[in-house]
Motif scaffolding. Structure first.
Motif, PDB file in Angstrom:
ATOM      1  N   MET A 245     -47.303  30.783 -33.166  1.00  0.00           N
ATOM      2  CA  MET A 245     -47.717  30.418 -34.527  1.00  0.00           C
ATOM      3  C   MET A 245     -48.646  31.457 -35.143  1.00  0.00           C
ATOM      4  SD  MET A 245     -45.956  27.704 -34.940  1.00  0.00           S
ATOM      5  CE  MET A 245     -46.592  27.027 -36.474  1.00  0.00           C
ATOM      6  N   GLY A 246     -48.949  32.527 -34.404  1.00  0.00           N
ATOM      7  CA  GLY A 246     -49.776  33.605 -34.939  1.00  0.00           C
ATOM      8  C   GLY A 246     -51.239  33.507 -34.592  1.00  0.00           C
ATOM      9  N   GLY A 247     -51.620  32.505 -33.778  1.00  0.00           N
ATOM     10  CA  GLY A 247     -53.019  32.355 -33.392  1.00  0.00           C
ATOM     11  C   GLY A 247     -53.347  33.164 -32.145  1.00  0.00           C
ATOM     12  N   ALA A 248     -54.625  33.134 -31.762  1.00  0.00           N
ATOM     13  CA  ALA A 248     -55.067  33.891 -30.586  1.00  0.00           C
ATOM     14  C   ALA A 248     -56.393  33.334 -30.096  1.00  0.00           C
ATOM     15  CB  ALA A 248     -55.228  35.370 -30.922  1.00  0.00           C
ATOM     16  N   PHE A 249     -56.640  33.496 -28.800  1.00  0.00           N
ATOM     17  CA  PHE A 249     -57.928  33.096 -28.235  1.00  0.00           C
ATOM     18  C   PHE A 249     -59.056  33.982 -28.759  1.00  0.00           C
ATOM     19  CE2 PHE A 249     -55.046  31.750 -24.687  1.00  0.00           C
ATOM     20  CZ  PHE A 249     -55.338  30.391 -24.715  1.00  0.00           C
ATOM     21  N   PHE A 250     -58.811  35.290 -28.719  1.00  0.00           N
ATOM     22  CA  PHE A 250     -59.873  36.253 -29.019  1.00  0.00           C
ATOM     23  C   PHE A 250     -59.394  37.326 -29.998  1.00  0.00           C
ATOM     24  CE2 PHE A 250     -60.686  34.633 -24.700  1.00  0.00           C
ATOM     25  CZ  PHE A 250     -61.921  34.032 -24.914  1.00  0.00           C
ATOM     26  N   GLY A 251     -58.724  36.919 -31.038  1.00  0.00           N
ATOM     27  CA  GLY A 251     -58.355  37.848 -32.095  1.00  0.00           C
ATOM     28  C   GLY A 251     -57.093  38.641 -31.866  1.00  0.00           C
ATOM     29  N   THR A 266     -61.461  33.250 -31.911  1.00  0.00           N
ATOM     30  CA  THR A 266     -60.677  32.915 -33.108  1.00  0.00           C
ATOM     31  C   THR A 266     -59.877  31.631 -32.939  1.00  0.00           C
ATOM     32  OG1 THR A 266     -58.942  34.422 -32.282  1.00  0.00           O
ATOM     33  CG2 THR A 266     -60.501  35.297 -33.898  1.00  0.00           C
ATOM     34  N   LEU A 267     -60.412  30.698 -32.199  1.00  0.00           N
ATOM     35  CA  LEU A 267     -59.698  29.449 -31.950  1.00  0.00           C
ATOM     36  C   LEU A 267     -59.744  28.490 -33.137  1.00  0.00           C
ATOM     37  CD1 LEU A 267     -60.692  29.026 -28.236  1.00  0.00           C
ATOM     38  CD2 LEU A 267     -58.341  28.992 -29.103  1.00  0.00           C
ATOM     39  N   ASP A 268     -60.585  28.772 -34.122  1.00  0.00           N
ATOM     40  CA  ASP A 268     -60.614  27.914 -35.307  1.00  0.00           C
ATOM     41  C   ASP A 268     -59.982  28.589 -36.521  1.00  0.00           C
ATOM     42  OD1 ASP A 268     -62.535  29.813 -35.854  1.00  0.00           O
ATOM     43  OD2 ASP A 268     -64.063  28.377 -36.523  1.00  0.00           O
ATOM     44  N   SER A 269     -59.225  29.676 -36.292  1.00  0.00           N
ATOM     45  CA  SER A 269     -58.517  30.301 -37.405  1.00  0.00           C
ATOM     46  C   SER A 269     -57.379  29.398 -37.848  1.00  0.00           C
ATOM     47  CB  SER A 269     -57.957  31.663 -36.995  1.00  0.00           C
ATOM     48  OG  SER A 269     -56.885  31.498 -36.078  1.00  0.00           O
ATOM     49  N   GLU A 270     -56.867  29.626 -39.049  1.00  0.00           N
ATOM     50  CA  GLU A 270     -55.779  28.791 -39.567  1.00  0.00           C
ATOM     51  C   GLU A 270     -54.561  28.846 -38.656  1.00  0.00           C
ATOM     52  OE1 GLU A 270     -52.928  28.468 -43.572  1.00  0.00           O
ATOM     53  OE2 GLU A 270     -54.692  29.783 -43.550  1.00  0.00           O
ATOM     54  N   GLU A 271     -54.236  30.059 -38.165  1.00  0.00           N
ATOM     55  CA  GLU A 271     -53.060  30.211 -37.309  1.00  0.00           C
ATOM     56  C   GLU A 271     -53.263  29.528 -35.954  1.00  0.00           C
ATOM     57  OE1 GLU A 271     -53.238  33.404 -40.304  1.00  0.00           O
ATOM     58  OE2 GLU A 271     -54.669  32.639 -38.820  1.00  0.00           O
TER      59      GLU A 271
END
Length: 476
Positions: A245-251, A266-271
């Motif tokens: 989905m485009g997310g990541a643990f650490f960017g 970056t666990l609270d990013s939109e992705e």
């Protein structure tokens, strides 16, 4: 990932070349140490240490009664050595804890352990495993480095000194196994199955396919996967949803292995929230994910691990299953003589593509072993082609040498699915294996599992993870 590199650190050209050119290799040379025999039937290694007694291996149920002990002796382990395979707990987190308890107590058994490539480095940096570079001959270490899958060698190497502590045993990555017969009844055919091998459907399309197959049959479950509150959820199944989905643990992947405390969380990013929502939607169909994902997984998956989904799929109770490569062999055997027809595809794709958790197990040595000379003979023999081929034939574990991938392609069991396996191997996502990952993965698994059970929202789970993981990073 780069188009010209597989996720295993093997160039695509080399992967394809070896897959097409290497057949079933003959018995490799003897791996046992030289030396003369003792009056009691024992032998001595090159260092003069006596070789004999019992070597216990913290392995797993698949290795018990598999014939691998005989294969190890045939590959060079002296007859004076008795090899015992032991059965640890099923889930990887419990295996890790049992090993840690044994080492903390300075127990001599087990002598050798199969460690998860995702949690070996924390043991290495604490000196809780034997530095094989210091104990084994240089020629053997060089062979392993030259012949092994590079990503697995990396997970058994000290991140600061570069010394090798662990030998690859088998790489692993997930695939989707599915019931072709049920999908045929829903209107899908061979052209669809062929396309999916290298161009998997999106999560939305996949959930529709599964829903349609369920609607035309009396099968009990749709899509099975592992969502229990355990290490496998954090490292693997959630990691796959997250990354697709485009997310990541650490960017991003560049920060997976550190530096700890100096990388973005970056666990609270939109992705990343999209990744949690996708996992929730495949169970509950809430419509919160940006893709229209139908709820086709039973609530039970929030309490299941690999053996649970494997047995349920093999008895014909589900349309599809996400599991590791060894599950293909189990399904082939289970479906034989039935009306069930097996299909294999890579994991579904999100906006960021189709991603597969990098798994696998590596061989390490207990620093408190009282039979190191014999344990080294077992390690050397296990690296022989004949043993790795036997391991594949008997337990469906992939060989850790790219030069043996052709053996997989030519097998009756795995050959028909090799294209899907190749795609999955070329699209791997590692877990963020660092000294703090064991604590971080516990938090991730707990919060995501809570969202899967609808005890909190995906946003709440993301916020909780962001705060707790950030605190660990800041304290490190």
């Amino acid at each position: 990932m780069s188009d010209d590199s597989t996720g295993s650190g093997v160039s695509r050209r080399r992967y394809l070349t070896t897959a097409g050119a290497v057949g079933a290799a003959g018995l490799a040379g003897c791996a046992g140490g030289g030396g003369g025999g003792g009056s009691d039937g024992s032998t001595t290694g090159s260092s003069g240490d006596e070789i004999g007694g019992t070597v216990t291996v913290f392995s797993g149920s698949a290795f018990v009664d598999s014939g691998i002990v005989d294969a190890l002796h045939e590959a060079g382990v002296p007859d004076s050595v008795t090899i015992e395979m032991t059965v640890p707990p099923q889930d990887t987190g419990s295996k890790q804890q049992q090993l840690r308890t044994a080492i903390n107590a300075e127990e001599s058994d087990p002598d050798l352990v199969l460690t998860d490539n995702g949690w070996t480095i924390p043991f290495i940096v604490r000196d809780d495993l034997v530095n094989l570079e210091e104990e084994m001959d240089e020629e053997f270490i060089s062979r392993v480095r030259e012949e092994g899958v590079q990503s697995m060698i990396d997970t058994g190497t000290h991140p600061e000194t570069g010394d090798l502590y662990s030998i690859p045993v088998f790489p692993d990555y997930p695939v989707i196994t599915y019931r072709k017969d049920l999908l045929r009844n829903a209107g899908y055919g061979d052209s669809d199955f062929e396309t999916w091998r290298s161009d998997p459907p999106t999560w939305a399309e996949f959930s529709t396919i599964v829903s349609e197959a369920m609607g035309g049959s009396d099968v009990q479950y749709g899509h099975l996967w592992q969502g229990n509150n355990y290490a496998g959820l954090a490292c693997c199944t959630f990691n796959e949803f997250l990354t697709s989905m485009g997310g990541a643990f650490f960017g991003g992947q560049d920060n997976l292995f550190g530096p700890v405390g100096d990388r973005p969380v970056t666990l609270d990013s939109e992705e990343s929230i999209d990744g949690i929502e996708a996992a929730v939607d495949i169970i509950h169909g809430t419509g919160s994910a940006p893709m229209d994902i139908s709820g086709v997984s039973p609530q039970e998956v929030a309490g299941w691990i690999e053996p649970d989904t494997k047995s349920t799929f093999e008895n014909g109770s589900a349309v599809t299953q996400r599991n590791w490569t060894y599950s293909i062999g189990g399904a082939v055997s289970a479906f034989e003589g039935t009306d069930m027809e097996l299909g294999v595809m890579p994991l579904p794709a999100g906006p960021n593509g189709s991603w597969h958790a990098q798994g696998g197990w590596i061989m390490s040595m207990n620093p408190y072993t009282d039979n190191m000379a014999s344990a080294k003979e077992v390690i050397k023999a296990w690296w022989e082609d004949s043993v790795l081929q036997h391991q594949f034939d008997a337990a469906n574990y992939m060989p850790p040498k790219p030069e043996l991938f052709g053996y997989v392609e030519e097998s009756d069991t795995y050959g028909p699915y090799f294209e899907a396996l190749q795609y999955s191997a070329e699209n791997l996502i590692p877990r963020p294996t660092t000294s703090v990952w064991p604590n971080q993965r516990t938090i991730i698994a707990s919060e995501v599992n809570s969202a899967l059970r609808q005890e909190q929202s995906p946003q709440e789970a993301a916020t909780a993870m962001q705060e707790q993981i950030s605190a660990i990073e800041e304290q490190s």
